[in-house]
Motif scaffolding. Structure first.
Motif, PDB file in Angstrom:
ATOM      1  N   GLU A 103     -38.274  56.065 -25.972  1.00 26.08           N
ATOM      2  CA  GLU A 103     -37.572  57.697 -25.731  1.00 26.08           C
ATOM      3  C   GLU A 103     -36.980  57.660 -24.354  1.00 26.08           C
ATOM      4  OE1 GLU A 103     -38.703  61.411 -28.392  1.00 26.08           O
ATOM      5  OE2 GLU A 103     -41.236  60.467 -28.317  1.00 26.08           O
ATOM      6  N   VAL A 104     -37.535  57.968 -24.053  1.00 30.13           N
ATOM      7  CA  VAL A 104     -37.126  57.774 -22.323  1.00 30.13           C
ATOM      8  C   VAL A 104     -35.647  56.907 -21.927  1.00 30.13           C
ATOM      9  CG1 VAL A 104     -37.101  57.954 -19.969  1.00 30.13           C
ATOM     10  CG2 VAL A 104     -38.804  58.929 -21.502  1.00 30.13           C
ATOM     11  N   ALA A 105     -36.086  55.719 -22.588  1.00 30.47           N
ATOM     12  CA  ALA A 105     -35.190  55.034 -21.811  1.00 30.47           C
ATOM     13  C   ALA A 105     -33.737  54.476 -23.002  1.00 30.47           C
ATOM     14  CB  ALA A 105     -36.171  53.162 -22.802  1.00 30.47           C
ATOM     15  N   ASP A 106     -34.001  55.036 -23.503  1.00 31.53           N
ATOM     16  CA  ASP A 106     -33.446  55.425 -25.503  1.00 31.53           C
ATOM     17  C   ASP A 106     -31.909  56.078 -24.440  1.00 31.53           C
ATOM     18  OD1 ASP A 106     -33.939  53.440 -26.948  1.00 31.53           O
ATOM     19  OD2 ASP A 106     -34.944  54.783 -28.139  1.00 31.53           O
ATOM     20  N   GLU A 111     -26.968  57.299 -21.974  1.00 31.81           N
ATOM     21  CA  GLU A 111     -25.808  58.270 -20.803  1.00 31.81           C
ATOM     22  C   GLU A 111     -25.177  57.985 -19.759  1.00 31.81           C
ATOM     23  OE1 GLU A 111     -26.786  62.190 -17.473  1.00 31.81           O
ATOM     24  OE2 GLU A 111     -28.195  61.451 -19.302  1.00 31.81           O
ATOM     25  N   HIS A 112     -26.005  56.782 -19.432  1.00 30.73           N
ATOM     26  CA  HIS A 112     -25.216  56.277 -18.070  1.00 30.73           C
ATOM     27  C   HIS A 112     -24.929  54.626 -18.829  1.00 30.73           C
ATOM     28  CE1 HIS A 112     -26.919  59.037 -15.170  1.00 30.73           C
ATOM     29  NE2 HIS A 112     -27.774  58.813 -15.832  1.00 30.73           N
ATOM     30  N   TYR A 113     -25.122  53.623 -19.671  1.00 27.07           N
ATOM     31  CA  TYR A 113     -24.894  52.498 -20.140  1.00 27.07           C
ATOM     32  C   TYR A 113     -24.644  52.483 -21.099  1.00 27.07           C
ATOM     33  CZ  TYR A 113     -28.046  52.008 -15.816  1.00 27.07           C
ATOM     34  OH  TYR A 113     -28.704  51.385 -14.503  1.00 27.07           O
ATOM     35  N   PRO A 114     -23.494  53.396 -21.398  1.00 29.47           N
ATOM     36  CA  PRO A 114     -22.824  53.176 -22.852  1.00 29.47           C
ATOM     37  C   PRO A 114     -22.164  51.843 -23.935  1.00 29.47           C
ATOM     38  CG  PRO A 114     -21.316  54.666 -21.463  1.00 29.47           C
ATOM     39  CD  PRO A 114     -22.943  54.804 -20.619  1.00 29.47           C
ATOM     40  N   MET A 224     -36.384  52.889 -13.489  1.00 26.59           N
ATOM     41  CA  MET A 224     -37.065  52.068 -13.698  1.00 26.59           C
ATOM     42  C   MET A 224     -36.392  50.775 -14.383  1.00 26.59           C
ATOM     43  SD  MET A 224     -38.482  50.064 -11.227  1.00 26.59           S
ATOM     44  CE  MET A 224     -40.330  49.866 -10.987  1.00 26.59           C
ATOM     45  N   VAL A 225     -35.166  52.061 -15.486  1.00 23.67           N
ATOM     46  CA  VAL A 225     -34.471  51.607 -16.159  1.00 23.67           C
ATOM     47  C   VAL A 225     -33.235  51.147 -15.149  1.00 23.67           C
ATOM     48  CG1 VAL A 225     -32.510  51.766 -17.668  1.00 23.67           C
ATOM     49  CG2 VAL A 225     -34.989  52.304 -18.327  1.00 23.67           C
ATOM     50  N   HIS A 226     -32.553  52.261 -14.609  1.00 23.45           N
ATOM     51  CA  HIS A 226     -32.167  51.775 -13.613  1.00 23.45           C
ATOM     52  C   HIS A 226     -32.122  50.681 -11.934  1.00 23.45           C
ATOM     53  CE1 HIS A 226     -29.349  55.309 -14.527  1.00 23.45           C
ATOM     54  NE2 HIS A 226     -30.932  56.096 -14.478  1.00 23.45           N
ATOM     55  N   MET A 227     -33.612  50.000 -12.254  1.00 28.08           N
ATOM     56  CA  MET A 227     -33.496  49.421 -11.386  1.00 28.08           C
ATOM     57  C   MET A 227     -33.812  48.153 -12.461  1.00 28.08           C
ATOM     58  SD  MET A 227     -34.056  50.526  -8.682  1.00 28.08           S
ATOM     59  CE  MET A 227     -35.432  48.669  -7.600  1.00 28.08           C
ATOM     60  N   HIS A 228     -34.122  47.355 -13.076  1.00 25.23           N
ATOM     61  CA  HIS A 228     -33.200  47.116 -14.485  1.00 25.23           C
ATOM     62  C   HIS A 228     -32.509  46.182 -13.992  1.00 25.23           C
ATOM     63  CE1 HIS A 228     -33.284  44.676 -17.808  1.00 25.23           C
ATOM     64  NE2 HIS A 228     -34.402  43.532 -17.366  1.00 25.23           N
ATOM     65  N   LYS A 229     -31.749  47.578 -14.647  1.00 23.71           N
ATOM     66  CA  LYS A 229     -29.928  46.875 -14.592  1.00 23.71           C
ATOM     67  C   LYS A 229     -29.306  46.440 -13.667  1.00 23.71           C
ATOM     68  CE  LYS A 229     -29.252  49.024 -18.934  1.00 23.71           C
ATOM     69  NZ  LYS A 229     -29.183  47.682 -19.992  1.00 23.71           N
TER      70      LYS A 229
END
Length: 250
Positions: A103-106, A111-114, A224-229
């Motif tokens: 849910e958080v990652a979605d 929002e940031h990587y549409p 960590m979603v941002h870091m992985h990207k």
């Protein structure tokens, strides 16, 4: 990295995240109460019966060490649920994160990587298994460091470093497994060990703040979603073709 942390902080209070925040806080409070009570009972048992058991098993040569450990444990048992809530928060966040990871990652990806293909939700069993494994490993590491808590702050430093490594490891792999197999996610984490550990220091700092740390699963997962990207670099195969905008003819 600092920019990623700021983005994660700003998003956890956004309207789409509030429902997840309240649900994660509720689950965390229930788990804290249950685990803290169990820890308090365990410490009380050790302070009363465990000392005799250890003395019989190790022999008279360890009397001083056992007495010191029993004294420390008696103090910790007296602190009860308050100590347990602080001590167990990193353990709790590992369990809570496994429930709300997707849910958080979605929300972060939307929002940031549409323009990029969204990640694939983790199988619930896999997410829970990863959370339980990290929680148990965290508890084991903390119990090993526990005798050093009152030794010139060494225990607290050990807690902080262990938290950074353990939580950084877990949240990065959860974010990576939305796009990779578990083996690939672990390999990527190892290949970027320094960056993941440094990011884990941000999470360790966050989880050390009372009350605020109830939002750790949201902050850490978004971060960590941002870091992985960023560590993945440009991945053209994940980027959808840009939509052409029709310009009206005058």
């Amino acid at each position: 990295m600092l920019d990623a942390a700021v983005k994660a902080l700003s998003q956890i209070l956004s309207p789409p995240m509030r429902s997840i925040l309240w649900r994660s806080i509720g689950l965390a409070l229930v788990l804290i109460t249950l685990l803290a009570f169990g820890l308090q009972r365990l410490l009380s048992w050790f302070a009363s019966s465990g000392e005799v058991w250890l003395d019989g098993m190790l022999g008279p040569g360890f009397d001083t060490s056992i007495n010191v450990l029993a004294w420390i444990v008696s103090i910790l048992a007296g602190l009860g649920v308050v100590f347990g809530a602080v001590f167990l928060m990193p353990v709790i966040t590992s369990l809570v994160a496994s429930v709300f990871v997707d849910e958080v990652a979605d929300h972060v990806e939307l929002e940031h990587y549409p323009a990029e293909r969204p990640g694939t939700a983790l199988p619930f069993g896999l997410a829970i298994t990863e959370g339980i494994k990290t929680a148990l490993l965290t508890l084991l590491v903390y119990l090993v460091a526990l005798p050093f808590v009152l030794v010139a702050g060494a225990g607290f430093i050990a807690f902080f470093i262990a938290t950074a490594w353990l939580l950084g490891r877990e949240y990065f792999e959860l974010a990576a497994m939305r796009f990779r197999t578990p083996a690939e996610a672990k390999a990527m984490r190892k290949a970027n060990g320094g960056a993941v550990f440094t990011a884990g220091l941000f999470i360790a700092a966050f989880v050390s703040i009372p009350i605020v740390n109830l939002a750790t699963p949201l902050f850490a997962m978004a971060f960590m979603v941002h870091m992985h990207k960023r560590l993945s670099g440009p991945r053209p195969e994940l980027i959808e073709p840009a939509r052409k905008t029709r310009v009206p003819v005058a």
